[in-house]
Design a protein around this motif. Structure first.
Motif, PDB file in Angstrom:
ATOM      1  N   LYS A  40       0.821  -1.221   0.000  1.00 29.46           N
ATOM      2  CA  LYS A  40       0.000   0.000   0.000  1.00 29.46           C
ATOM      3  C   LYS A  40       0.856   1.273   0.000  1.00 29.46           C
ATOM      4  O   LYS A  40       0.602   2.222   0.717  1.00 29.46           O
ATOM      5  CB  LYS A  40      -0.971  -0.003   1.184  1.00 29.46           C
ATOM      6  CG  LYS A  40      -1.965  -1.147   1.130  1.00 29.46           C
ATOM      7  CD  LYS A  40      -2.881  -1.134   2.321  1.00 29.46           C
ATOM      8  CE  LYS A  40      -3.935  -2.187   2.362  1.00 29.46           C
ATOM      9  NZ  LYS A  40      -3.946  -3.329   1.571  1.00 29.46           N
ATOM     10  N   MET A  41       1.880   1.249  -0.852  1.00 25.57           N
ATOM     11  CA  MET A  41       2.772   2.395  -1.004  1.00 25.57           C
ATOM     12  C   MET A  41       2.443   3.123  -2.303  1.00 25.57           C
ATOM     13  O   MET A  41       2.097   2.488  -3.291  1.00 25.57           O
ATOM     14  CB  MET A  41       4.238   1.941  -1.047  1.00 25.57           C
ATOM     15  CG  MET A  41       4.753   1.290   0.211  1.00 25.57           C
ATOM     16  SD  MET A  41       6.448   0.660   0.009  1.00 25.57           S
ATOM     17  CE  MET A  41       7.377   2.190   0.080  1.00 25.57           C
ATOM     18  N   THR A  42       2.586   4.429  -2.284  1.00 28.13           N
ATOM     19  CA  THR A  42       2.453   5.193  -3.524  1.00 28.13           C
ATOM     20  C   THR A  42       3.791   5.141  -4.253  1.00 28.13           C
ATOM     21  O   THR A  42       4.828   4.806  -3.674  1.00 28.13           O
ATOM     22  CB  THR A  42       2.095   6.665  -3.244  1.00 28.13           C
ATOM     23  OG1 THR A  42       3.202   7.279  -2.560  1.00 28.13           O
ATOM     24  CG2 THR A  42       0.816   6.790  -2.423  1.00 28.13           C
ATOM     25  N   GLN A  43       3.767   5.506  -5.529  1.00 32.13           N
ATOM     26  CA  GLN A  43       5.022   5.566  -6.277  1.00 32.13           C
ATOM     27  C   GLN A  43       5.961   6.587  -5.652  1.00 32.13           C
ATOM     28  O   GLN A  43       7.168   6.351  -5.555  1.00 32.13           O
ATOM     29  CB  GLN A  43       4.752   5.907  -7.744  1.00 32.13           C
ATOM     30  CG  GLN A  43       4.164   4.767  -8.531  1.00 32.13           C
ATOM     31  CD  GLN A  43       3.926   5.127  -9.988  1.00 32.13           C
ATOM     32  OE1 GLN A  43       3.720   6.279 -10.334  1.00 32.13           O
ATOM     33  NE2 GLN A  43       3.962   4.120 -10.844  1.00 32.13           N
ATOM     34  N   ALA A  44       5.417   7.706  -5.215  1.00 33.08           N
ATOM     35  CA  ALA A  44       6.254   8.750  -4.597  1.00 33.08           C
ATOM     36  C   ALA A  44       6.913   8.242  -3.323  1.00 33.08           C
ATOM     37  O   ALA A  44       8.093   8.517  -3.069  1.00 33.08           O
ATOM     38  CB  ALA A  44       5.421   9.996  -4.306  1.00 33.08           C
ATOM     39  N   GLU A  45       6.178   7.469  -2.522  1.00 30.88           N
ATOM     40  CA  GLU A  45       6.751   6.923  -1.286  1.00 30.88           C
ATOM     41  C   GLU A  45       7.881   5.953  -1.588  1.00 30.88           C
ATOM     42  O   GLU A  45       8.929   5.988  -0.943  1.00 30.88           O
ATOM     43  CB  GLU A  45       5.671   6.222  -0.451  1.00 30.88           C
ATOM     44  CG  GLU A  45       4.667   7.152   0.170  1.00 30.88           C
ATOM     45  CD  GLU A  45       3.470   6.426   0.773  1.00 30.88           C
ATOM     46  OE1 GLU A  45       2.876   6.980   1.704  1.00 30.88           O
ATOM     47  OE2 GLU A  45       3.136   5.306   0.311  1.00 30.88           O
ATOM     48  N   LEU A  46       7.675   5.086  -2.563  1.00 31.85           N
ATOM     49  CA  LEU A  46       8.698   4.104  -2.890  1.00 31.85           C
ATOM     50  C   LEU A  46       9.907   4.776  -3.549  1.00 31.85           C
ATOM     51  O   LEU A  46      11.050   4.458  -3.224  1.00 31.85           O
ATOM     52  CB  LEU A  46       8.144   3.008  -3.809  1.00 31.85           C
ATOM     53  CG  LEU A  46       9.139   1.921  -4.217  1.00 31.85           C
ATOM     54  CD1 LEU A  46       9.763   1.244  -3.001  1.00 31.85           C
ATOM     55  CD2 LEU A  46       8.443   0.888  -5.106  1.00 31.85           C
ATOM     56  N   ALA A  47       9.659   5.701  -4.444  1.00 31.45           N
ATOM     57  CA  ALA A  47      10.760   6.377  -5.139  1.00 31.45           C
ATOM     58  C   ALA A  47      11.622   7.145  -4.145  1.00 31.45           C
ATOM     59  O   ALA A  47      12.854   7.125  -4.238  1.00 31.45           O
ATOM     60  CB  ALA A  47      10.211   7.314  -6.209  1.00 31.45           C
ATOM     61  N   GLY A  48      10.982   7.788  -3.183  1.00 28.38           N
ATOM     62  CA  GLY A  48      11.723   8.553  -2.179  1.00 28.38           C
ATOM     63  C   GLY A  48      12.635   9.570  -2.824  1.00 28.38           C
ATOM     64  O   GLY A  48      12.243  10.264  -3.754  1.00 28.38           O
ATOM     65  N   GLU A  49      13.851   9.629  -2.330  1.00 21.19           N
ATOM     66  CA  GLU A  49      14.831  10.571  -2.869  1.00 21.19           C
ATOM     67  C   GLU A  49      15.812   9.908  -3.833  1.00 21.19           C
ATOM     68  O   GLU A  49      16.690  10.551  -4.367  1.00 21.19           O
ATOM     69  CB  GLU A  49      15.581  11.243  -1.719  1.00 21.19           C
ATOM     70  CG  GLU A  49      14.667  12.096  -0.856  1.00 21.19           C
ATOM     71  CD  GLU A  49      15.403  12.793   0.264  1.00 21.19           C
ATOM     72  OE1 GLU A  49      16.636  12.917   0.203  1.00 21.19           O
ATOM     73  OE2 GLU A  49      14.725  13.220   1.206  1.00 21.19           O
ATOM     74  N   THR A  50      15.639   8.608  -4.050  1.00 22.79           N
ATOM     75  CA  THR A  50      16.560   7.865  -4.913  1.00 22.79           C
ATOM     76  C   THR A  50      16.308   8.143  -6.387  1.00 22.79           C
ATOM     77  O   THR A  50      17.245   8.382  -7.150  1.00 22.79           O
ATOM     78  CB  THR A  50      16.416   6.352  -4.653  1.00 22.79           C
ATOM     79  OG1 THR A  50      16.572   6.115  -3.262  1.00 22.79           O
ATOM     80  CG2 THR A  50      17.449   5.563  -5.418  1.00 22.79           C
ATOM     81  N   ILE A  51      15.042   8.054  -6.785  1.00 23.52           N
ATOM     82  CA  ILE A  51      14.656   8.289  -8.176  1.00 23.52           C
ATOM     83  C   ILE A  51      13.370   9.109  -8.177  1.00 23.52           C
ATOM     84  O   ILE A  51      12.720   9.257  -7.147  1.00 23.52           O
ATOM     85  CB  ILE A  51      14.428   6.959  -8.954  1.00 23.52           C
ATOM     86  CG1 ILE A  51      13.368   6.091  -8.243  1.00 23.52           C
ATOM     87  CG2 ILE A  51      15.732   6.208  -9.131  1.00 23.52           C
ATOM     88  CD1 ILE A  51      12.989   4.825  -9.001  1.00 23.52           C
ATOM     89  N   THR A  52      12.995   9.605  -9.344  1.00 28.08           N
ATOM     90  CA  THR A  52      11.745  10.356  -9.426  1.00 28.08           C
ATOM     91  C   THR A  52      10.561   9.391  -9.499  1.00 28.08           C
ATOM     92  O   THR A  52      10.726   8.221  -9.857  1.00 28.08           O
ATOM     93  CB  THR A  52      11.719  11.256 -10.682  1.00 28.08           C
ATOM     94  OG1 THR A  52      11.732  10.415 -11.838  1.00 28.08           O
ATOM     95  CG2 THR A  52      12.895  12.228 -10.700  1.00 28.08           C
ATOM     96  N   ARG A  53       9.393   9.878  -9.172  1.00 25.91           N
ATOM     97  CA  ARG A  53       8.180   9.079  -9.280  1.00 25.91           C
ATOM     98  C   ARG A  53       7.965   8.674 -10.730  1.00 25.91           C
ATOM     99  O   ARG A  53       7.572   7.551 -11.033  1.00 25.91           O
ATOM    100  CB  ARG A  53       6.969   9.869  -8.754  1.00 25.91           C
ATOM    101  CG  ARG A  53       5.720   8.995  -8.660  1.00 25.91           C
ATOM    102  CD  ARG A  53       4.430   9.759  -8.925  1.00 25.91           C
ATOM    103  NE  ARG A  53       4.379  10.450 -10.188  1.00 25.91           N
ATOM    104  CZ  ARG A  53       4.116   9.886 -11.380  1.00 25.91           C
ATOM    105  NH1 ARG A  53       3.913   8.593 -11.478  1.00 25.91           N
ATOM    106  NH2 ARG A  53       4.072  10.609 -12.478  1.00 25.91           N
ATOM    107  N   ASN A  54       8.271   9.579 -11.659  1.00 26.37           N
ATOM    108  CA  ASN A  54       8.114   9.294 -13.084  1.00 26.37           C
ATOM    109  C   ASN A  54       9.044   8.156 -13.519  1.00 26.37           C
ATOM    110  O   ASN A  54       8.645   7.289 -14.292  1.00 26.37           O
ATOM    111  CB  ASN A  54       8.388  10.556 -13.906  1.00 26.37           C
ATOM    112  CG  ASN A  54       8.072  10.346 -15.373  1.00 26.37           C
ATOM    113  OD1 ASN A  54       7.053   9.757 -15.715  1.00 26.37           O
ATOM    114  ND2 ASN A  54       8.962  10.818 -16.234  1.00 26.37           N
ATOM    115  N   MET A  55      10.274   8.152 -13.022  1.00 26.70           N
ATOM    116  CA  MET A  55      11.205   7.077 -13.365  1.00 26.70           C
ATOM    117  C   MET A  55      10.687   5.746 -12.819  1.00 26.70           C
ATOM    118  O   MET A  55      10.745   4.727 -13.510  1.00 26.70           O
ATOM    119  CB  MET A  55      12.606   7.373 -12.819  1.00 26.70           C
ATOM    120  CG  MET A  55      13.580   6.218 -13.038  1.00 26.70           C
ATOM    121  SD  MET A  55      13.767   5.700 -14.767  1.00 26.70           S
ATOM    122  CE  MET A  55      15.000   6.831 -15.315  1.00 26.70           C
TER     123      MET A  55
END
Length: 168
Positions: A40-55
């Motif tokens: 139940k994670m959003t893309q933004a949560e998983l991406a964090g500061e490592t990569i962009t949500r778009n990537m």
């Protein structure tokens, strides 16, 4: 030049380009997306500061290939062994078990039966091997409790041992 880590876990799923191996299909992205949604994670949560949500979206949809460091970061955030992402038909429980079972056996061998049971509980995998280890660890806790004169605890541990032993 580009640095690559070559994992020969599922060679049929890779193709070579220069000195690097790439996944043939979007299997990696599908696994990442499935795990993200299960947690139940959003893309933004998983991406964090490592990569962009778009990537991350591009990775999940098989449009982009992540770097090794990105895969390692995503695996940590998803609490998943990195090998799972490169497997052809692996069940996630099998990979979690592989990583944890050696530690669990060490706790048992060291006589730390409570920690052994706690780690088995956290692992959440029930098969013949884990049930057998549970049975042995609960039996050992029962014997410890009996020797300390804690008879009710001893009975409870021995009953748990019997229950797990019947499942193995």
């Amino acid at each position: 030049g580009e640095k690559c880590v070559i994992m020969l876990l599922a060679v049929n799923n890779f193709y070579k380009k220069g000195e690097c191996l790439y996944l043939k299909d979007d299997m990696l992205g599908k696994k990442i997306k499935t795990l993200r949604l299960e947690r139940k994670m959003t893309q933004a949560e998983l991406a964090g500061e490592t990569i962009t949500r778009n990537m991350l979206s591009q990775i999940e949809n098989g449009v982009a290939q992540p770097s090794v460091s990105t895969i390692i970061d995503l695996a940590k955030k998803l609490d998943t062994p990195i090998e799972y992402f490169f497997s052809e038909n692996g069940d996630l429980d099998d990979f979690k078990k592989l990583g944890a079972i050696a530690k669990i056996k060490k706790y048992y061998a060291a006589g730390d039966f409570a920690k052994c049971i706690s780690r088995l509980d956290a692992l959440g995998v029930s098969d013949d091997e884990t049930e057998y280890i549970y049975a042995k660890a609960y039996f050992a806790r029962g014997v410890e409790s009996y020797r300390k004169g804690m008879l009710r605890s001893a009975v409870a541990f021995l009953e748990a041992s019997l229950s797990h032993g019947e499942r193995s």
